[in-house]
Design a protein around this motif. Structure first.
Motif, short mmCIF file in Angstrom:
data_model
loop_
_atom_site.label_atom_id
_atom_site.label_comp_id
_atom_site.label_asym_id
_atom_site.label_seq_id
_atom_site.Cartn_x
_atom_site.Cartn_y
_atom_site.Cartn_z
N LEU A 127 0.83 -1.21 0.00
CA LEU A 127 0.00 0.00 0.00
C LEU A 127 0.86 1.25 0.00
O LEU A 127 0.54 2.24 -0.66
N GLY A 128 1.95 1.22 0.71
CA GLY A 128 2.84 2.36 0.73
C GLY A 128 3.44 2.65 -0.63
O GLY A 128 3.58 3.81 -1.04
N ILE A 129 3.81 1.59 -1.36
CA ILE A 129 4.34 1.76 -2.71
C ILE A 129 3.28 2.40 -3.61
O ILE A 129 3.56 3.36 -4.34
N ALA A 130 2.05 1.87 -3.55
CA ALA A 130 0.98 2.42 -4.37
C ALA A 130 0.72 3.88 -4.03
O ALA A 130 0.57 4.73 -4.92
N ARG A 131 0.67 4.19 -2.75
CA ARG A 131 0.41 5.57 -2.33
C ARG A 131 1.55 6.50 -2.74
O ARG A 131 1.33 7.66 -3.09
N CYS A 132 2.78 6.01 -2.68
CA CYS A 132 3.94 6.82 -3.05
C CYS A 132 3.83 7.28 -4.50
O CYS A 132 3.99 8.47 -4.81
N PHE A 133 3.53 6.34 -5.40
CA PHE A 133 3.47 6.71 -6.81
C PHE A 133 2.20 7.49 -7.14
O PHE A 133 2.21 8.34 -8.04
N LEU A 134 1.13 7.23 -6.40
CA LEU A 134 -0.09 8.02 -6.58
C LEU A 134 0.16 9.48 -6.21
O LEU A 134 -0.21 10.40 -6.95
N THR A 135 0.83 9.69 -5.09
CA THR A 135 1.16 11.05 -4.66
C THR A 135 2.15 11.69 -5.62
O THR A 135 2.03 12.88 -5.97
N GLY A 136 3.14 10.93 -6.06
CA GLY A 136 4.10 11.46 -7.01
C GLY A 136 3.43 11.93 -8.29
O GLY A 136 3.76 12.99 -8.84
N GLY A 137 2.46 11.16 -8.77
CA GLY A 137 1.73 11.56 -9.96
C GLY A 137 0.93 12.83 -9.74
O GLY A 137 0.90 13.72 -10.61
N ALA A 138 0.31 12.94 -8.57
CA ALA A 138 -0.47 14.14 -8.25
C ALA A 138 0.41 15.38 -8.19
O ALA A 138 -0.02 16.49 -8.52
N MET A 139 1.67 15.19 -7.76
CA MET A 139 2.62 16.30 -7.67
C MET A 139 3.39 16.51 -8.97
O MET A 139 4.28 17.37 -9.03
N GLU A 140 3.07 15.70 -9.99
CA GLU A 140 3.74 15.76 -11.29
C GLU A 140 5.24 15.49 -11.17
O GLU A 140 6.06 16.05 -11.89
N SER A 141 5.59 14.58 -10.26
CA SER A 141 6.97 14.14 -10.12
C SER A 141 7.27 13.06 -11.16
O SER A 141 6.38 12.32 -11.59
N ALA A 142 8.54 12.95 -11.55
CA ALA A 142 8.98 11.82 -12.36
C ALA A 142 9.05 10.57 -11.48
O ALA A 142 9.18 10.68 -10.26
N MET A 143 8.97 9.39 -12.09
CA MET A 143 9.08 8.17 -11.29
C MET A 143 10.46 8.07 -10.65
O MET A 143 10.58 7.72 -9.47
N PHE A 144 11.51 8.36 -11.43
CA PHE A 144 12.87 8.27 -10.90
C PHE A 144 13.80 9.10 -11.76
O PHE A 144 13.49 9.46 -12.90
N HIS A 145 14.96 9.41 -11.20
CA HIS A 145 15.99 10.16 -11.93
C HIS A 145 16.51 9.29 -13.07
O HIS A 145 16.84 8.11 -12.87
N PRO A 146 16.60 9.82 -14.29
CA PRO A 146 16.95 8.96 -15.43
C PRO A 146 18.36 8.39 -15.40
O PRO A 146 18.59 7.28 -15.88
N GLU A 147 19.33 9.11 -14.83
CA GLU A 147 20.71 8.61 -14.80
C GLU A 147 21.08 7.90 -13.49
O GLU A 147 21.92 7.00 -13.48
#
Length: 206
Positions: A127-147
């Motif tokens: 659940l924490g993983i799901a919530r993390c990416f849900l919040t990241g999407g809401a904040m328009e964050s990238a999933m991870f640094h590309p390099e």
């Protein structure tokens, strides 16, 4: 009282899906289970768990650190209307005020420790993983640094990269828990997050 708390929350605006009514009901269930195991006063634990996020402040707001105090104040006003007594009101107020990770306030009562532990448990594991990416999407964050996806050679920035939030916060939560019942559950959830990151790294390497 629980039906009244649920109805109260349904009438309020939720800023993001990670802090919706589903999150609240999971925290209530965890808090009740932990509270029963630890011998806490459920007349404090349960309403505090229901109302801990009754004032929602976006994760990227400069006022985020004040959210738990605002929620505690609002909860007291609501509970007074239900006829809750002064001592219980004070205990609920403290439990809600102290639950926040952003605030960094130490819980001074068993009931506050139970509510904080329950809220933090819902932030880890699957659940924490799901919530993390849900919040990241809401904040328009990238999933991870590309390099450097795992921040091994750069400063972490969990507002820019969702995976950074695991290292900034989520992987630290297990060590902040107070109760034995919560720590036991946290071990399994923490291990699952580590396995997820290991698999993510394998997939990114191809």
């Amino acid at each position: 009282m629980e039906k009244a708390c649920e109805a109260f929350l349904k009438g309020r605006t939720v800023q993001d899906g990670a802090h919706d009514l589903g999150h609240v009901t999971r925290v209530v269930a965890l808090a009740r289970r932990i509270g029963e195991a630890e011998g806490a006063d459920l007349s404090v634990v349960v309403p505090a768990a229901w109302l801990h996020d009754c004032v929602s402040v976006p994760k990227d707001s400069p006022d985020r650190a004040f959210a738990s105090r605002l929620a505690a104040d609002e909860a007291v006003v609501f509970l007074k209307g239900l006829g809750v007594s002064g001592d219980t009101l004070a205990a609920v107020h403290h439990a809600i005020h102290a639950h926040s990770f952003s605030l960094g306030k130490s819980p001074e009562t068993l009931e506050a420790r139970v509510v904080q532990d329950a809220d933090r448990l819902d932030a880890i594991g699957a659940l924490g993983i799901a919530r993390c990416f849900l919040t990241g999407g809401a904040m328009e964050s990238a999933m991870f640094h590309p390099e450097d996806p795992f921040g091994r050679q750069r400063a972490l920035d969990d507002r820019a990269y969702a995976v950074d939030h695991f290292f900034v916060k989520l992987l630290t939560l297990k060590e902040t828990l107070h109760t034995g019942a919560a720590r036991k559950e946290a071990g399994r959830r923490h291990a699952f997050m580590q396995s997820f990151l290991e698999e993510l790294e394998r997939e990114l390497k191809g």
